[in-house]
Design an enzyme around this catalytic site. Structure first.
Site, PDB file in Angstrom:
ATOM      1  N   GLU A 179      37.186  32.971  35.783  1.00  0.00           N
ATOM      2  CA  GLU A 179      38.430  33.748  35.802  1.00  0.00           C
ATOM      3  C   GLU A 179      38.483  34.743  36.964  1.00  0.00           C
ATOM      4  O   GLU A 179      38.570  35.966  36.761  1.00  0.00           O
ATOM      5  CB  GLU A 179      38.623  34.452  34.450  1.00  0.00           C
ATOM      6  N   GLU A 295      37.802  26.661  29.206  1.00  0.00           N
ATOM      7  CA  GLU A 295      37.958  27.427  27.970  1.00  0.00           C
ATOM      8  C   GLU A 295      39.319  27.092  27.382  1.00  0.00           C
ATOM      9  O   GLU A 295      40.304  26.980  28.119  1.00  0.00           O
ATOM     10  CB  GLU A 295      37.893  28.943  28.219  1.00  0.00           C
TER      11      GLU A 295
END
Length: 564
Positions: A179, A295
């Protein structure tokens, strides 16, 4: 650009054969073995489905147990493998285990522990994805203002990690950063610089790293088209067929956290999911670039899995799994301990996991709701529920081990299932509120759909006093369940957090406590309520009932009354 993206369609380079005596990631001698020869796309297909070892090596405390999970053992990994998972993502936060400049040496004991667990996972037959995790927001995000220091520290991690795993199985894949995000600057250019540096360092160590699969994320691991396009440019520039793209997906945000009225997996939330898969497939998979959704889940799960109503979350995971199969994308369930109990070795919500695991293979029928409410204080009438067949065929309804009778108990017309008044009367004849029976709707494929028959009456709230630190509305739920809450001032303005919407965030601004018979209003809610201004609350229940209440804050004191 160094070459056309069209050439990705013809990816034919394969991972090197590993022959003879090899080394595991932990350095122990492995038995002679030959790894299967797979193209990158075939390898990603072999990774499906995957699971995240969350809140363990990515914890920012002293060690892997500091966020509440037990130490990893071979038995834990065996247990995960037994659930049907074929790959495991091991997020690692390295920063607190690094020494000072200029070497930024990783604590040898910590690196050895990571190598040990990676080795166990590889020995279990997993594909393993290893990354740099929370460092992304802890210090990498300061790259715009401290470019050289951040880049040197980042490069030092990958220099050491790449060397440590140089001769590991090709089933180990490396992910540049989790991220990625930056405090200002040209974020797209900064991420491209990190991804390019990561690629150069790993490839430069040679050995198995010369052809190892490398995973590159979009900015924020977002699937927004602009970020997909920017990552595409990096893939083109690197001109390397052994690369994988990754994004994350936690659903349409209002639904994912239950805010702004997004308590149903409605058409908007469904389209958001479909659009994400379409964009990633068109941008990457269709051009020969494999994709791993590193994810996925729902953000409300970070508090607990009850933030989103059970049936609504099941529909989300059913469609997610179906799209992953249709779009040839590998997926890795985010699990920080809220799903698989790592001590007991069982799923905390077996029904949820049954839906997830079934979606790896086939579609399942669902319905508009998993709740049928029968008012106790009124005559019982037949009720109709819309079925979501999802390419399956409806077959029958069961109550326990008994197959119900079509006609006397229920009728079906197209996608409309009607439960007769006679059946509902029998199921709710016993005294009391709440679930009186759980029906099982059966389809030609997939898992059954549980349909709870609930006896209820309109919830009743009563006056109360308290403080901004501790206030709860006394509530006789009478079998009903709270879906959402609005908060507005007399002039129609929105009260409380998320002032752009009257609908407040479940668990963040309010939360039902069915056992205690209260609806709690949180300190976070009152922190954004105007002193002395009455706030009208509307509690929306799953039965369709709406109950109105009023609260007034005076300093730290709160008074709650029935709305006039």
């Amino acid at each position: 650009m160094s070459r056309s993206l069209g050439r990705w369609r013809g990816v034919g380079l394969v991972l090197a054969l590993i022959t003879g005596i090899g080394l595991t990631a932990g350095g122990a001698q492995a038995a002679p073995a030959r790894e299967p020869v797979r193209t990158p796309a075939q390898a990603v297909a072999a990774m499906q489905p995957g699971w995240n070892l969350g809140n363990t090596f990515d914890s920012t405390g002293a060690d892997e147990t500091s966020w509440g999970n037990p130490r990893v053992t071979p038995e834990l990994l065996d247990g995960i493998r037994a659930q049907g998972f074929k790959s495991i993502r091991i997020p690692v936060t390295w920063g607190q285990h690094q020494g000072p400049a200029p070497d930024y040496t990783i604590d040898p004991a910590y690196l050895e522990r990571v190598k040990e667990v990676v080795g166990w996972a590889l020995d279990d037959g997993f594909y393993v994805m290893l990354n740099i995790h929370h460092d992304s927001w802890q210090w990498i995000n300061s790259m715009p203002s401290d470019h050289d220091t951040v880049l040197a520290r980042y490069n030092a991690i990958w220099t050491q990690v790449a060397a440590a795993f140089r001769d590991a199985s090709p089933r180990l894949v490396l992910e540049s950063v989790n991220e990625p995000q930056f405090n200002g600057g040209d974020a797209a250019a900064l991420l491209a610089e990190l991804n390019t540096s990561f690629h150069r360092i790993v490839r430069g160590t040679g050995g198995g790293n010369a052809t190892r699969l490398l995973v590159l994320p979009t900015l924020h691991t977002s699937s927004d088209q602009v970020h997909l396009d920017n990552l595409t440019a990096t893939f083109t520039a690197l001109n390397d067929p052994n690369l994988i793209a990754t994004v994350h997906f936690y659903g349409y945000w209002p639904f994912s956290v239950n805010v702004a009225g997004g308590y149903r997996f409605d058409a908007t939330a469904q389209q958001d999911l479909l659009d994400m898969f379409t964009r990633t497939h068109t941008s990457f998979v269709a051009k020969g670039i494999p994709v791993v959704i590193g994810e996925y889940g729902l953000l409300g799960f970070d508090r607990h899995t009850g933030t989103i109503e059970q049936g609504e979350k099941l529909k989300f995971f059913e469609l997610f799994g179906a799209q992953a199969r249709a779009r040839n994308v590998a997926t890795m369930l985010w699990d920080n301990g809220q799903h698989f109990d790592r001590t007991a070795g069982v799923w905390r919500d077996p029904e949820l996991f049954a839906q997830i695991s079934s979606s790896w293979r086939t579609r399942s029928g669902t319905a508009a709701s998993d709740l049928v409410f029968v008012r106790r204080s009124a005559p019982v009438t037949a009720q109709t529920i819309t079925l979501n067949l999802n390419t399956t065929g409806f077959t029958h309804v069961r109550l326990g081990n008994v197959t119900l009778r079509r006609g006397p108990d229920y009728t079906v017309s197209g996608d409309q299932l009607t439960l007769t008044a006679g059946l509902l009367s029998r199921l709710t004849k016993t005294a009391g509120y709440g679930v009186r029976a759980s029906l099982s709707l059966r389809f030609s494929r997939g898992v059954p759909w549980r349909l709870d028959v609930v006896s209820y009456d309109t919830p009743v709230v009563t006056a109360a006093t308290g403080t901004t630190a501790s206030f709860a509305v006394p509530t006789a739920f009478n079998g009903d369940r709270l879906a959402t809450m609005t908060a507005t001032y007399a002039d129609g303005g929105n009260a409380g957090p998320h002032g752009w919407t009257p609908y407040k965030e479940f668990d963040r601004a309010f939360a039902p406590d069915y056992a205690a018979g209260t609806i709690k209003l949180t300190p976070e809610f009152f922190a954004e309520v105007t002193d002395g201004a009455p706030v009208t609350l509307k509690f929306y229940f799953w039965s369709g009932e709406i109950v109105t209440y009023q609260v007034t804050r005076s300093g730290t004191e709160v008074t709650g009354t029935l709305a006039g």
